[in-house]
Design a protein around this motif. Structure first.
Motif, short mmCIF file in Angstrom:
data_model
loop_
_atom_site.label_atom_id
_atom_site.label_comp_id
_atom_site.label_asym_id
_atom_site.label_seq_id
_atom_site.Cartn_x
_atom_site.Cartn_y
_atom_site.Cartn_z
N GLU A 190 23.79 -13.22 -11.24
CA GLU A 190 22.99 -12.29 -12.21
C GLU A 190 22.34 -11.32 -11.31
OE1 GLU A 190 20.47 -14.93 -14.45
OE2 GLU A 190 21.79 -16.44 -14.85
N GLU A 191 21.90 -10.35 -12.22
CA GLU A 191 21.12 -9.13 -11.56
C GLU A 191 19.64 -9.79 -11.37
OE1 GLU A 191 20.07 -4.60 -12.80
OE2 GLU A 191 21.92 -5.41 -13.39
N HIS A 192 19.27 -9.18 -10.33
CA HIS A 192 17.85 -9.65 -9.70
C HIS A 192 17.03 -8.59 -9.06
CE1 HIS A 192 17.55 -13.71 -11.08
NE2 HIS A 192 19.15 -13.97 -10.62
N GLU A 193 16.00 -8.51 -8.88
CA GLU A 193 15.22 -7.74 -8.06
C GLU A 193 14.42 -8.81 -7.10
OE1 GLU A 193 13.34 -3.58 -8.80
OE2 GLU A 193 11.46 -5.02 -8.93
N TYR A 194 14.43 -8.89 -5.79
CA TYR A 194 13.75 -9.84 -4.81
C TYR A 194 13.23 -9.09 -3.78
CZ TYR A 194 13.82 -12.89 -0.68
OH TYR A 194 13.34 -13.55 0.26
N THR A 195 11.88 -9.70 -3.34
CA THR A 195 11.22 -9.19 -2.06
C THR A 195 10.93 -10.56 -1.65
OG1 THR A 195 10.44 -7.33 -3.42
CG2 THR A 195 9.10 -8.22 -1.32
N GLU A 196 10.98 -10.63 -0.40
CA GLU A 196 10.30 -12.06 0.51
C GLU A 196 9.21 -12.36 0.09
OE1 GLU A 196 10.14 -11.34 4.63
OE2 GLU A 196 10.73 -9.31 4.59
N HIS A 197 8.62 -13.69 0.15
CA HIS A 197 7.50 -14.02 -0.38
C HIS A 197 6.62 -14.39 0.79
CE1 HIS A 197 8.45 -15.09 -4.57
NE2 HIS A 197 9.74 -14.89 -4.21
N PHE A 198 6.85 -15.03 2.02
CA PHE A 198 6.09 -15.56 2.82
C PHE A 198 6.31 -15.09 4.29
CE2 PHE A 198 6.02 -19.17 -0.48
CZ PHE A 198 4.88 -18.62 -0.75
N SER A 199 7.10 -14.02 4.58
CA SER A 199 7.07 -13.45 5.78
C SER A 199 7.11 -12.12 5.66
CB SER A 199 8.54 -13.63 6.13
OG SER A 199 8.93 -13.27 7.47
N PHE A 200 6.76 -11.32 6.77
CA PHE A 200 6.88 -9.65 6.86
C PHE A 200 7.40 -9.11 8.12
CE2 PHE A 200 2.65 -10.76 8.66
CZ PHE A 200 2.36 -9.96 9.53
N GLN A 201 7.80 -8.13 8.07
CA GLN A 201 8.42 -7.69 9.28
C GLN A 201 7.95 -6.04 9.71
OE1 GLN A 201 10.43 -10.16 9.72
NE2 GLN A 201 10.43 -10.97 7.48
N VAL A 221 0.66 -1.23 0.05
CA VAL A 221 0.08 -0.13 0.03
C VAL A 221 0.97 1.25 -0.02
CG1 VAL A 221 -1.92 -1.11 0.88
CG2 VAL A 221 -0.33 -0.07 2.67
N ASP A 222 2.06 1.19 0.24
CA ASP A 222 3.00 2.50 0.22
C ASP A 222 4.38 1.70 -0.14
OD1 ASP A 222 1.91 5.11 1.03
OD2 ASP A 222 0.98 3.70 2.48
N GLU A 223 4.99 2.58 -0.77
CA GLU A 223 6.69 2.49 -1.09
C GLU A 223 7.47 3.65 -0.53
OE1 GLU A 223 7.79 1.46 -4.83
OE2 GLU A 223 6.15 -0.13 -5.24
N LEU A 224 8.42 3.25 0.30
CA LEU A 224 9.34 4.13 1.25
C LEU A 224 10.70 3.93 0.51
CD1 LEU A 224 6.99 3.38 3.17
CD2 LEU A 224 8.42 4.81 4.82
N GLN A 225 11.53 5.32 0.22
CA GLN A 225 12.74 5.25 -0.24
C GLN A 225 13.63 5.51 0.92
OE1 GLN A 225 13.58 4.25 -3.25
NE2 GLN A 225 11.49 3.81 -3.58
N GLU A 254 24.53 0.21 -1.81
CA GLU A 254 23.74 1.59 -2.80
C GLU A 254 22.45 1.68 -2.14
OE1 GLU A 254 22.60 4.53 -4.50
OE2 GLU A 254 24.80 4.00 -4.98
N PRO A 255 22.22 2.76 -1.55
CA PRO A 255 20.81 2.74 -0.56
C PRO A 255 19.71 2.91 -1.76
CG PRO A 255 22.48 4.53 -0.02
CD PRO A 255 23.13 3.57 -0.96
N SER A 256 19.95 3.25 -2.98
CA SER A 256 18.95 3.10 -3.89
C SER A 256 18.43 1.82 -4.35
CB SER A 256 19.14 4.13 -5.24
OG SER A 256 20.29 3.59 -5.81
N ASP A 257 19.08 0.71 -3.91
CA ASP A 257 19.03 -0.61 -4.47
C ASP A 257 17.77 -1.09 -3.56
OD1 ASP A 257 20.58 -0.57 -6.55
OD2 ASP A 257 22.15 -1.75 -5.43
N PHE A 258 17.72 -0.32 -2.19
CA PHE A 258 16.53 -0.91 -1.46
C PHE A 258 15.24 0.00 -1.14
CE2 PHE A 258 20.94 -2.31 -0.63
CZ PHE A 258 20.61 -3.43 -0.16
N THR A 259 14.33 -0.56 -1.21
CA THR A 259 12.96 0.00 -1.06
C THR A 259 11.85 -0.48 0.04
OG1 THR A 259 12.96 0.74 -3.10
CG2 THR A 259 10.95 0.77 -2.18
N ARG A 294 12.33 -4.71 -0.73
CA ARG A 294 12.61 -4.78 -2.41
C ARG A 294 13.91 -4.60 -2.45
NH1 ARG A 294 8.69 -2.22 -5.57
NH2 ARG A 294 10.20 -0.67 -5.58
N MET A 295 14.92 -5.38 -2.97
CA MET A 295 16.12 -5.10 -3.17
C MET A 295 16.55 -5.46 -4.45
SD MET A 295 18.04 -7.47 -0.41
CE MET A 295 17.66 -9.50 -0.44
N LYS A 296 17.60 -4.62 -5.12
CA LYS A 296 18.03 -4.91 -6.44
C LYS A 296 19.55 -5.67 -6.11
CE LYS A 296 16.13 -0.87 -8.79
NZ LYS A 296 16.45 0.33 -9.40
#
Length: 888
Positions: free
Chosen positions: A391-402, A312-316, A416-421, A341-343
């Protein structure tokens, strides 16, 4: 005039309805003083066949109108239209649709299928089995697919894909419920994902609440395999119909997630990714065939009506730094519940670790403030580990939240901070309100409450999004009125109340946590042993178990939803029966006369007010002082909540025209009040315990004899003054303290408490940099170091409700704001305020400003409602829909 916001089951254009629907709409007009005078609803099939025509009904009702037509058919789309007439002889129409789900067990053709038993799950990072990929190829032989719906659920949590594409962006389906009695399935429109010829259904299934040791319903599940159930219904343009359902032909394999747990986190190995696993071209020869699960059936199944959990929201990143200990830390500037979400750009085999946390230590280093049953941080590591494949990927955990504001990154030489949202997740809900005033700290307090509400409404209403993720009834019991004024929580709370009903014990007791998972079943069993309550079965807890009444009642008062009162009526009756029996069969004080004692609920186990500041200065680990607080507030909390339950039950019975019940509960309320005055108030006019909350609650709920009211009023004022103009109330006393001060004519003192900036107070938290509402008024030790307490509980955010009703003055005088009052009560420290609220009838807004000797206020009233405006100087006026501008 126009009709808009047509809703079925309080949702716009829902698919997957499995209950008798109800309808609502809103009216908009350029004219003033508009009231609906009549409506006509028709419901028809796509071929035009009418299944219900209400006829023209002379009524101003436009919300929660129940369908009363022919029996609905499964997996069918219905068009509904409404025509309304107003008092200016205008007429307008609108239309919408809803779609039914599977309406009877006999319509299920799917079979439960499962994997073989898995490694036994335990708490702690790495103590869970790998989630499983399930797949099944199937062939659709016809070209013209008109529409296709897929119904799916699982034991665990799942992500659904068709031909390599996710069906939607929801998280954690089938979500959290009392699984032994209630398991939701989801409905997906997959028409555009299918094709003629070969297709593939994929389901990635992890532990979720179903298998997690902290949230499972039974220890028997800890070794069980993952189970899935799905049914695809396809309609072709030629009128033919085809069903593809789980039948045992599916296969499964482990994927890139090594292990995953709601509390400890997730480990992901990109080297284990299986490209194209959910597409027809993939060769699954080496995969393991599923087993048929003959133990599971359809009895617990119900369609999930309403919105899913989503981002519902994304924070840089707000700040990146290296801590004194050499840790790479990112501060997102806001405590949330969610994921990162991380690159990924790293060499093969690089292990990247992300630790999530809400606050740092005094020096800015990583600090785990989450106190779990195993100790600080144990079993609740909130960790994500990613192993790179080069390889280059974008990953967000699937079955957990914090629950977090900060992350610590290990395993990378350079960050690189911009790799993390940061991705904030919550059940998607319509935003109903805004609030802003001239005092920035009050605005931040409001925002803090909104963020805590967002974080603690992930599938169910919870206490906190990290340590427990549990449906504590006490929290939502006090917070529900505020929640409903901030967001449209009707569908979420309706689903949760179905679990409340399912989890009610045979003796009528409501669990302190719903869903009543194994962790709290054990706790309740222990509490029932020590807290004698005069009957077999679990103990009910004053102020917590009462959520079974308080939440539906709040829903009715804020939205006019009478259907939720009907749905929960039996549950509420049985809970009142528990209270009456507990009061009459056990003796709390042998010195009291029997005729007094039998009407006082003064036995069993109770949390009391919970977290009274003077009793919890040592934080959550100070069990001695907290235990002492329980025993003290036992002398007034259950007695008062017993009365409140009878009072509320009588009111609800009157609303539903259950006259005999209303009379019975009103009589029981009066007897309990009489017993309270004789047994809980001394001849000298004192409560049995000198807690501030004891006097607050007695006055607020009108339990004090007339000749003692002045004395109680004086005592309340003195206690606050003696406490340095600070509150000393807990979960149950704090929601009503400001209203109580207004009630006794001390609005000035209510505002003083609101503006107090020394602990314990709301603005103390704000000035300490809080971005959410804290669990406890005390979160730091004397040296300023952080305690092991949650920084994300919404309960004390109930002050928002008072702010809306007092600062901007919007008060419903009829359920659903059909009629309401605008009566702002001013304080010199606030010179302007604006509030908007999207009621069931449309937008209500109040915008006032005071400068020098001028007061200006603009009020907007929606169609089909009326308002009474009372100005600060006492002048009163009645207005209809439209805008009213007043300058004094």
């Amino acid at each position: 005039m126009k009709v808009y916001s047509l809703k079925t089951m309080h949702v716009e254009k829902p698919i997957g309805i499995d209950q008798t629907p109800y309808f609502s709409w809103k009216i908009e007009s350029d004219e003033s003083d508009v009231l609906q005078t009549a409506y006509q609803i028709t419901v028809s099939l796509l071929d035009g066949a009418v299944v219900w025509d209400s006829g023209k009904v002379e009524s101003d009702q436009s919300i929660f109108i129940v369908y009363d037509g022919d029996d609905l058919v499964s997996n069918t789309k219905y068009i509904w239209s409404v025509t309304v007439w107003d008092n200016h002889e205008n007429e307008a129409s609108g239309s919408s649709y809803f779609e039914t789900a599977i309406l009877s067990q006999s319509m299920w053709k799917a079979k439960w299928v499962t994997s073989t038993p898995r490694k036994k799950r335990k708490s702690g990072f790495g103590n869970q089995p790998a989630p499983l990929l399930f797949r099944r190829n199937f062939t659709l032989g016809k070209e013209q697919i008109k529409e296709a719906k897929l119904y799916a659920t699982c034991h665990g949590v799942y992500e659904l894909s068709i031909n390599g594409t996710r069906s939607d962006e929801r998280h954690f389906a089938p979500e959290y419920s009392s699984y032994d009695s209630l398991l939701f399935y989801q409905t997906y429109d997959v028409t555009n994902l299918l094709k003629s010829g070969e297709n593939t259904i994929g389901m990635y299934v992890g532990d979720g609440w179903y298998f997690c040791p902290e949230t499972t319903m039974s220890k028997k599940t800890l070794k069980d395999g993952y189970g899935i159930l799905y049914q695809l219904e396809v309609r072709y343009s030629d009128g033919s119909h085809e069903i593809v359902a789980s039948d045992g032909s599916e296969k499964y394999a482990e994927g890139p997630i090594v292990h995953s747990d709601l509390f400890s986190g997730e480990k992901y190995d990109a080297n284990r990714e299986i490209k194209g696993w959910d597409t027809p071209e993939y060769d699954d020869t080496d995969w393991t065939p599923v087993l048929l699960d003959k133990k599971s059936g359809y009895e617990q199944l119900a369609s999930q009506v309403g919105n899913p959990v989503e981002v519902v929201d994304e924070l840089q990143p707000l700040k990146y730094y290296v801590s004194p200990k050499g840790e790479h830390i990112i501060d997102f500037g806001q405590v949330i519940a969610g994921k990162v979400r991380m690159k990924i750009r790293a060499e093969k085999g690089t292990e990247i670790t992300i630790d999530h946390f809400e606050t740092t230590d005094l020096e800015g280093n990583y600090f785990n403030n989450i106190l779990s049953s195993g100790g600080v941080g144990k079993g609740c590591e909130q960790r994500v580990v990613y192993i790179a494949d080069g390889e280059e990927h974008e990953y967000t955990e699937h079955f957990s939240f914090q629950g977090f504001r900060f992350i610590r990154i290990s395993g990378l030489e350079q960050v690189e901070p911009s790799d993390f949202t940061a991705l904030a997740i919550s059940t998607r809900k319509e935003n109903l309100g805004t609030f802003v005033c001239s005092e920035k700290r009050i605005n931040r307090l409001y925002e803090n409450t909104r963020w805590s509400q967002k974080a603690n409404m992930i599938s169910i209403p919870t206490d906190c999004p990290q340590r427990e993720k549990a449906g504590w009834t006490g929290d939502i019991g006090v917070y529900a009125p505020t929640a409903l004024l901030n967001e449209d929580t009707t569908d979420l709370l309706t689903r949760w109340l179905r679990s409340v009903k399912a989890d009610q014990a045979d003796n009528g007791a409501i669990p302190m946590v719903v869903p009543n998972n194994l962790t709290y079943q054990k706790t309740t069993k222990l509490l029932s042993f020590f807290g004698k309550h005069g009957m077999k079965g679990p103990v009910g807890i004053a102020g917590w178990s009462d959520a079974c009444i308080l939440v539906p009642l709040a829903m009715y008062k804020q939205t006019g939803n009478m259907e939720i009162l009907k749905a929960q009526y039996d549950t509420m009756i049985r809970w009142c029966g528990y209270i009456i029996q507990a009061a009459s069969t056990t003796v709390g004080d042998k010195k009291r006369p029997k005729e007094v004692e039998k009407y006082l609920w003064d036995t069993g186990f109770h949390y009391g007010e919970w977290l009274i500041p003077s009793d919890s200065t040592g934080g959550m680990t100070d069990t001695a002082s907290m235990t002492a607080a329980f025993s003290k507030s036992l002398l007034y909390v259950p007695e008062i909540y017993g009365i409140l339950a009878m009072r509320n039950m009588a009111y609800i019975a009157e609303v539903l025209d259950e006259k005999e019940d209303a009379s019975f509960y009103r009589d029981m309320e009066n007897k309990m009040i009489e017993a309270f005055c004789k047994g809980c108030i001394t001849a000298e006019g004192k409560m049995l315990v000198e807690n501030m909350g004891a006097y607050i609650m007695a006055i607020y709920y009108d339990l004090v004899p007339e000749h003692l009211k002045q004395h109680f009023t004086k005592t309340i004022v003195e206690k606050i003054e003696q406490n340095g103009m600070k509150l000393d109330t807990g979960f149950l006393g704090t929601p009503i303290i400001l209203d109580t001060l207004c009630k006794i004519g001390r609005v000035d003192m209510a505002y003083d408490l609101l503006f107090q900036n020394e602990a314990p107070s709301w603005l103390y938290e704000v000035e300490q940099g809080a971005t959410t509402i804290w669990e406890s008024w005390h979160t730091t030790n004397e040296d300023g170091s952080p305690m092991a307490v949650s920084l994300n509980h919404y309960a004390f955010g109930c002050v928002d409700d008072w702010m809306f009703r007092t600062i901007t003055g919007i008060i419903p005088t009829e359920p659903g704001f059909k009629k309401f009052m605008v009566k702002p009560i001013l304080d010199s420290r606030i010179t302007s305020a604006r509030r908007t609220y999207e009621s069931e009838y449309g937008k209500i807004s109040v915008d006032w400003k005071k400068s020098n000797d001028e007061f200006r206020m603009e009020v907007e009233v929606p169609c089909n409602t009326t308002a009474t405006i009372i100005l600060p100087d006492g002048e009163q006026m009645n207005v209809g829909s439209g805008k009213t501008v007043i300058t004094k």
